[in-house]
Scaffold this motif. Structure first.
Motif, PDB file in Angstrom:
ATOM      1  N   LEU A 110      30.561  34.419  79.833  1.00 54.01           N
ATOM      2  CA  LEU A 110      29.945  35.377  78.912  1.00 54.01           C
ATOM      3  C   LEU A 110      29.063  36.369  79.666  1.00 54.01           C
ATOM      4  CD1 LEU A 110      28.981  33.082  75.888  1.00 54.01           C
ATOM      5  CD2 LEU A 110      30.931  34.644  76.092  1.00 54.01           C
ATOM      6  N   HIS A 195      35.710  37.606  76.621  1.00 54.16           N
ATOM      7  CA  HIS A 195      34.364  37.355  76.097  1.00 54.16           C
ATOM      8  C   HIS A 195      34.444  36.714  74.701  1.00 54.16           C
ATOM      9  CE1 HIS A 195      29.983  38.177  75.818  1.00 54.16           C
ATOM     10  NE2 HIS A 195      30.245  38.283  74.522  1.00 54.16           N
ATOM     11  N   HIS A 196      35.267  37.289  73.852  1.00 52.21           N
ATOM     12  CA  HIS A 196      35.387  36.790  72.480  1.00 52.21           C
ATOM     13  C   HIS A 196      35.926  35.358  72.450  1.00 52.21           C
ATOM     14  CE1 HIS A 196      36.451  36.497  68.254  1.00 52.21           C
ATOM     15  NE2 HIS A 196      37.710  36.297  68.586  1.00 52.21           N
ATOM     16  N   THR A 198      35.899  33.091  74.803  1.00 53.48           N
ATOM     17  CA  THR A 198      34.963  32.134  75.382  1.00 53.48           C
ATOM     18  C   THR A 198      33.863  31.776  74.395  1.00 53.48           C
ATOM     19  OG1 THR A 198      35.410  33.040  77.583  1.00 53.48           O
ATOM     20  CG2 THR A 198      33.437  31.695  77.338  1.00 53.48           C
ATOM     21  N   GLU A 199      33.432  32.749  73.600  1.00 59.47           N
ATOM     22  CA  GLU A 199      32.432  32.444  72.557  1.00 59.47           C
ATOM     23  C   GLU A 199      32.959  31.398  71.582  1.00 59.47           C
ATOM     24  OE1 GLU A 199      31.351  36.235  70.836  1.00 59.47           O
ATOM     25  OE2 GLU A 199      29.349  36.059  71.740  1.00 59.47           O
ATOM     26  N   THR A 202      32.135  27.626  71.771  1.00 61.59           N
ATOM     27  CA  THR A 202      30.878  27.072  71.239  1.00 61.59           C
ATOM     28  C   THR A 202      30.989  26.741  69.756  1.00 61.59           C
ATOM     29  OG1 THR A 202      29.958  29.244  70.642  1.00 61.59           O
ATOM     30  CG2 THR A 202      29.601  28.476  72.902  1.00 61.59           C
TER      31      THR A 202
END
Length: 469
Positions: A110, A195-196, A198-199, A202
């Motif tokens: 991120l 990025h999206h 990998t978020e 969570t």
């Protein structure tokens, strides 16, 4: 204050982008420090000069204040970090053991993608390009660290395998665009997608299996981001994406071994491109060891052909021939129905061209191998899918080099013309690098009209026009 030994080009870049003088920046920084309650922070123009020209490293909270100040002055959509400004207590390296834990991997990806989103191709790199023992040390944890348990999600959500499959399909689409047009056009979009996705790691998930599969998908997407970044010539950042992908693959558990082997293949091919054949061979052998329990197939074949190429460059022709035999056997045992999409590019066409390139390299030591190089490269180009535009450009450059090695300079000129036609449809510094190598080789041949015409074609294609900016 710590002292540095060289100019901080990253900080100089962002100060230039802000279009402020050192004195004006010092004034802005003092004001920001006062608002934040740091009344002991009052830098002058001379301090800014030393941070840039001498590489001095200011103590906290100055790096954070300076990053926030320059973010505002540059009107950036995402905040700069101290790392973006070249402030590191020690050189950053992905080899730190803590970076291989799931939370750390997510945070690193991120941070990297967020930073990438606010930079352009003129921004100096803030990550090192590793080589030699440092490079091997960076990948060793993949081989030896035990698999970690995935942490409990920190955000609400419900991810299922259908979501992972959709991510994989998007990655495949980006890979197709890269093969057709080069990395320059789609790189930013891939970084944003990474990025999206990998978020999402969570968020809540339906099972541990889904979580592992999601990390494998993140690793695959990181391989595409790294390859596109390599293709535009930002090699340190590309290597960093490959490292991040390898760390994500580790979180996928045993099912991530294949994509991890592919990421090491990417690192090795990058090292080869940069003329670091010993590094490339070490990386290939690490990949072969880490994937030794997988069934034979395309991954084993592509690693073996890359090993063969490394041996050929190093003049180890018997070892090169042995590795090519391993590749033949592995490719013959491949099951197309179970081939992952990230390995599908290594088909018969790619195999034949790679064998031809190995023969071409071997011809430097044994000129009698050159006709075999022409034969194998021709066989590969005849079967290369039309949409693989960048590969077709590479194919014809290799064919031109093989013809030149055989003394067939008119045929080399024709192959070069075809390669240049393909080059006009891709954005790839790697293809330009290969053209420069061809030009250099032709310069060592006897001066003939055909060779001169070929070199003129190459230099004209590589010379920027006034509209290129």
């Amino acid at each position: 204050m710590g002292t540095g030994s060289r100019r901080n080009t990253a900080l100089a870049h962002w100060v230039g982008a802000a279009q402020v003088s050192y004195g004006a920046l010092a004034k802005e920084l003092r004001a920001a420090a006062a608002v934040a309650g740091h009344h002991d922070v009052h830098p002058e123009r001379s301090r800014i000069t030393r941070w840039i020209n001498d590489g001095e490293q200011p103590r906290p909270p100055v790096p954070e204040l300076l990053a926030a100040t320059l973010t505002r002055l540059c009107r950036l959509p995402r905040p700069l970090t101290p790392a973006d400004l070249g402030f590191h207590g020690k050189p950053r390296t992905p080899a730190l053991s803590g970076g291989w834990q799931p939370q750390a991997v997510v945070a690193s990806i991120l941070t990297t993608t967020r930073s990438d989103a606010v930079t352009d191709d003129t921004t100096p790199t803030t990550v090192p390009l590793l080589s030699g023992p440092d490079l091997l040390h960076a990948v060793q944890p993949w081989l030896h660290l035990p698999d970690a348990e995935l942490p409990d999600p920190t955000r609400p959500g419900r991810l299922g395998m259908s979501d992972v499959i959709a991510i994989q399909r998007t990655t495949d689409a980006f890979r197709t665009l890269d093969n057709a047009h080069g990395g320059g056009l789609s790189r930013r979009a891939v970084v944003g997608q990474l990025h999206h996705v990998t978020e999402l790691a969570t968020h809540g998930r339906t099972s541990d299996e889904v979580g592992r599969a999601l990390f494998a998908a993140v690793a695959d997407l990181a391989s595409v981001a790294g390859w596109m970044t390599h293709d535009v010539g930002r090699h340190a950042e590309a290597q960093h994406y490959f490292f991040l992908g390898l760390q994500a693959a580790k979180q996928a558990g045993p099912s991530g071994a294949g994509i991890a082997g592919h990421l090491l293949n990417c690192l090795a091919r990058q090292a080869n491109h940069l003329g670091r054949e010993e590094d490339a061979l070490d990386l290939v052998q690490a990949a072969q060891y880490g994937t030794r329990k997988l069934p034979p197939g395309r991954l084993r074949a592509l690693l073996a052909t890359l090993e063969a190429r490394c041996h050929a460059v190093l003049g180890r022709l018997p070892e090169s021939r042995r590795a090519l035999g391993v590749a033949d056997d592995a490719l013959a045992a491949d099951n197309p129905d179970t081939t992952p999409t990230w390995a599908a590019w290594f088909d018969t066409a790619e195999h034949h061209v790679t064998v031809g390139v190995c023969e071409l390299i071997a011809a430097h030591h044994d000129p009698a191998r050159a006709p075999r190089a022409v034969e194998m490269i021709q066989s590969g180009t005849a079967h290369r899918p039309a949409e693989r535009t960048r590969s077709r450009a590479f194919d014809h450059i290799a064919l031109a080099r093989a013809y030149a090695r055989c003394g067939e300079l008119e045929a080399a000129d024709q192959a070069t013309a075809t390669a240049l036609d393909h080059f006009g449809n891709v954005t790839s510094t790697r293809v330009a690098d290969r053209f420069r190598e061809l030009d250099h080789e032709l310069a060592t041949n006897p001066a003939t009209k055909a060779a001169a015409e070929t070199r003129d074609r190459i230099r004209a294609a590589l010379t920027p026009t006034s509209g290129d900016g």
